[in-house]
Design an enzyme around this catalytic site. Structure first.
Site, PDB file in Angstrom:
ATOM      1  N   THR A  34       0.834  -1.207   0.000  1.00 30.33           N
ATOM      2  CA  THR A  34       0.000   0.000   0.000  1.00 30.33           C
ATOM      3  C   THR A  34       0.871   1.260   0.000  1.00 30.33           C
ATOM      4  O   THR A  34       0.411   2.316  -0.411  1.00 30.33           O
ATOM      5  CB  THR A  34      -0.905   0.024   1.250  1.00 30.33           C
ATOM      6  OG1 THR A  34      -0.123  -0.345   2.380  1.00 30.33           O
ATOM      7  CG2 THR A  34      -2.069  -0.939   1.112  1.00 30.33           C
ATOM      8  N   ASP A  35       2.124   1.150   0.448  1.00 25.54           N
ATOM      9  CA  ASP A  35       2.908   2.400   0.635  1.00 25.54           C
ATOM     10  C   ASP A  35       3.142   3.140  -0.680  1.00 25.54           C
ATOM     11  O   ASP A  35       2.932   4.341  -0.768  1.00 25.54           O
ATOM     12  CB  ASP A  35       4.205   2.172   1.439  1.00 25.54           C
ATOM     13  CG  ASP A  35       5.218   1.237   0.824  1.00 25.54           C
ATOM     14  OD1 ASP A  35       4.896   0.568  -0.187  1.00 25.54           O
ATOM     15  OD2 ASP A  35       6.353   1.162   1.359  1.00 25.54           O
ATOM     16  N   GLY A 122      12.632 -10.276   5.189  1.00 25.55           N
ATOM     17  CA  GLY A 122      11.542  -9.303   5.086  1.00 25.55           C
ATOM     18  C   GLY A 122      11.447  -8.412   6.315  1.00 25.55           C
ATOM     19  O   GLY A 122      10.383  -7.873   6.618  1.00 25.55           O
ATOM     20  N   SER A 124      13.573  -5.797   6.742  1.00 28.67           N
ATOM     21  CA  SER A 124      14.157  -4.505   6.349  1.00 28.67           C
ATOM     22  C   SER A 124      15.552  -4.243   6.868  1.00 28.67           C
ATOM     23  O   SER A 124      15.863  -3.147   7.367  1.00 28.67           O
ATOM     24  CB  SER A 124      13.244  -3.346   6.771  1.00 28.67           C
ATOM     25  OG  SER A 124      12.105  -3.369   6.000  1.00 28.67           O
ATOM     26  N   SER A 126      17.991  -3.778   4.944  1.00 26.16           N
ATOM     27  CA  SER A 126      18.556  -2.745   4.049  1.00 26.16           C
ATOM     28  C   SER A 126      18.195  -1.352   4.515  1.00 26.16           C
ATOM     29  O   SER A 126      19.043  -0.457   4.550  1.00 26.16           O
ATOM     30  CB  SER A 126      18.015  -2.868   2.626  1.00 26.16           C
ATOM     31  OG  SER A 126      18.429  -4.038   2.053  1.00 26.16           O
ATOM     32  N   ASP A 170       9.615   1.291   5.059  1.00 26.79           N
ATOM     33  CA  ASP A 170      10.666   0.670   5.880  1.00 26.79           C
ATOM     34  C   ASP A 170      11.548   1.713   6.552  1.00 26.79           C
ATOM     35  O   ASP A 170      11.835   1.639   7.752  1.00 26.79           O
ATOM     36  CB  ASP A 170      11.531  -0.260   5.009  1.00 26.79           C
ATOM     37  CG  ASP A 170      10.692  -1.244   4.224  1.00 26.79           C
ATOM     38  OD1 ASP A 170       9.531  -1.469   4.597  1.00 26.79           O
ATOM     39  OD2 ASP A 170      11.194  -1.778   3.214  1.00 26.79           O
TER      40      ASP A 170
HETATM   41  C1  GLA Z   1       9.084  -3.899   0.814  1.00 29.69           C
HETATM   42  C2  GLA Z   1       9.282  -2.423   0.430  1.00 29.69           C
HETATM   43  C3  GLA Z   1       8.259  -1.544   1.152  1.00 29.69           C
HETATM   44  C4  GLA Z   1       6.846  -2.066   0.963  1.00 29.69           C
HETATM   45  C5  GLA Z   1       6.774  -3.572   1.259  1.00 29.69           C
HETATM   46  C6  GLA Z   1       5.437  -4.147   0.944  1.00 29.69           C
HETATM   47  O1  GLA Z   1       9.385  -4.076   2.160  1.00 29.69           O
HETATM   48  O2  GLA Z   1      10.582  -2.008   0.767  1.00 29.69           O
HETATM   49  O3  GLA Z   1       8.379  -0.220   0.713  1.00 29.69           O
HETATM   50  O4  GLA Z   1       6.374  -1.775  -0.330  1.00 29.69           O
HETATM   51  O5  GLA Z   1       7.758  -4.291   0.550  1.00 29.69           O
HETATM   52  O6  GLA Z   1       4.473  -3.618   1.786  1.00 29.69           O
END
Ligand code: GLA
Length: 385
Positions: A34-35, A122, A124, A126, A170
């Site tokens: 959604t972001d 997943g 984050s 990074s 993130d």
């Molecule tokens: C990754 C991207 C985020 C977001 C998610 C899905 O983590 O870095 O910006 O789009 O996927 O919600």
């Protein structure tokens, strides 16, 4: 971690570091993909961080030591764009390069990085690296930015230097979270609100051990499909579409595009309902919304994998589990579950055992408390020794 890193730095570089910064990873409770559609997300920072220790140099050289990769790479601040450098140095090169273009290039440094954010799950890692490095680089050039500006600068590094077309969630979660709360982000206005998680619930992350495959390709494709849906409906972003509109335009959209739009539009609603549920202390409702979010990703956004479907289904069957969903970009990685605190240990053991038995992979589980955002741990002006 702080002590260990100072010691390792001194042992390798021969002097103590003058700066230390850190930034947390994040888990997204609800609101995925959604972001970049200008919508809503509800992540929380986790008590796992990337730590950076550094000491400026005067010769323009960057000696970058990663304790995670047990590897050292040296390059000059004149050669930041060199594509022959290993992939894991990109975040640093990107931060130095873009700051050089926009403000002032940071000096050379001896620098050591160490993180305990699981990589590729997943969570984050990074974004945490980028934000921790931005915290450091700003100190080195004696500039300030708001936490929001730091996060958006990190997104720029990710999009334009590293080349991953991610959204803003993130880095905002890593820079802006408040200890003890999840963070509702309106990805259009960039307004944020803290949302408390009732104390009787625990947030459990379950890493499926199924590493993300084709993530970059899949992610970029999904993003394009969302843009296509918005174009067909004549809105700038899917944030502006309603479920009625999506249904009305169904005949004009390819099936996959229709499904992507339906996920995003319903997911935005679920995030807002989830905030209401958490604020009302209604964990059962929160859990249902998490389950619905998973089904929407599995069936409409089609970014789940069989391992995550199985893992979340095992989690949901546990009597102490309110709800479970895959989290983050998808195509592998981790799930998040909301669990009654008093059954936490049993939940984690049972889920791991059933998953190993049914899928043949060894999942890892983590119970996280919501952590605070990035910051400087210490700074001492270098005195030329
Ligand atoms: C990754 C991207 C985020 C977001 C998610 C899905 O983590 O870095 O910006 O789009 O996927 O919600």
């Amino acid at each position: 971690m702080q002590e260990t890193l100072v010691q390792a730095f001194e042992q390798y570089f021969g002097l103590k570091p003058t700066y230390m910064t850190r930034a947390p990873g994040r888990v997204n409770l609800i609101g995925d993909h959604t972001d970049y559609n200008d919508g809503f997300v509800l992540p929380m920072a986790i008590d796992r961080h990337v730590w950076v220790a550094a000491r400026p140099r005067e010769d323009g050289m960057i000696n970058l030591y990663s304790l995670n990769y047990e590897s050292i790479v040296s390059f000059s601040t004149d050669k930041l764009k060199n594509p022959d450098q290993p992939h894991w140095t990109e975040h640093l090169r990107g931060v130095w390069y873009l700051l050089g273009e926009r403000a002032q290039r940071p000096p050379g440094v001896d620098i050591m990085i160490h993180g305990d954010v699981p990589i590729g799950a997943g969570l984050s890692s990074s974004a945490a690296i980028e934000v921790a490095l931005i915290e450091l680089a700003l100190k080195l050039i004696d500039r300030t930015m708001t936490q929001k500006e730091k996060a958006l600068f990190g997104v720029d590094v990710e999009n334009t230097f590293v080349g991953v077309p991610s959204g803003v969630m993130d880095q905002l979660a890593s820079a802006l979270s408040q200890q003890g709360s999840a963070l509702l982000i309106d990805c259009r206005s960039l307004e944020t609100q803290s949302v408390d998680i009732p104390a009787r619930a625990s947030v459990v992350v379950i890493d499926s051990a199924k590493r993300r495959q084709l993530t970059e390709g899949g992610y970029a494709l999904r993003r394009e499909e969302c843009e296509q849906a918005a174009r067909i409906m004549g809105v700038s972003h899917l944030r502006d579409a309603t479920l009625d509109m999506v249904n009305r335009y169904k005949a004009e959209m390819p099936e996959n595009v229709f499904r992507r739009a339906r996920h995003v539009v319903t997911e935005n609603q679920r995030v807002l309902l989830a905030v209401d549920a958490l604020r009302a202390g209604n964990l059962r409702r929160m859990g249902e919304l998490m389950n619905e979010s998973h089904y929407s990703m599995r069936d409409d956004f089609q970014n789940s994998v069989p391992e995550l479907d199985r893992l979340t289904s095992i989690a949901r069957k546990h009597s102490g589990c309110y709800g479970a969903r895959m989290t983050g970009g998808g195509f592998g990685g981790a799930a998040v579950a909301l669990v009654e605190k008093h059954v936490l240990d049993a939940f984690m053991e049972d889920v791991k055992a059933s998953y190993a038995e049914q899928v043949g992979l060894q999942a890892s589980t983590y119970a996280f408390e919501p952590a605070g955002g990035s910051g400087v741990i210490f700074e001492a002006a270098p005195r030329g020794n």
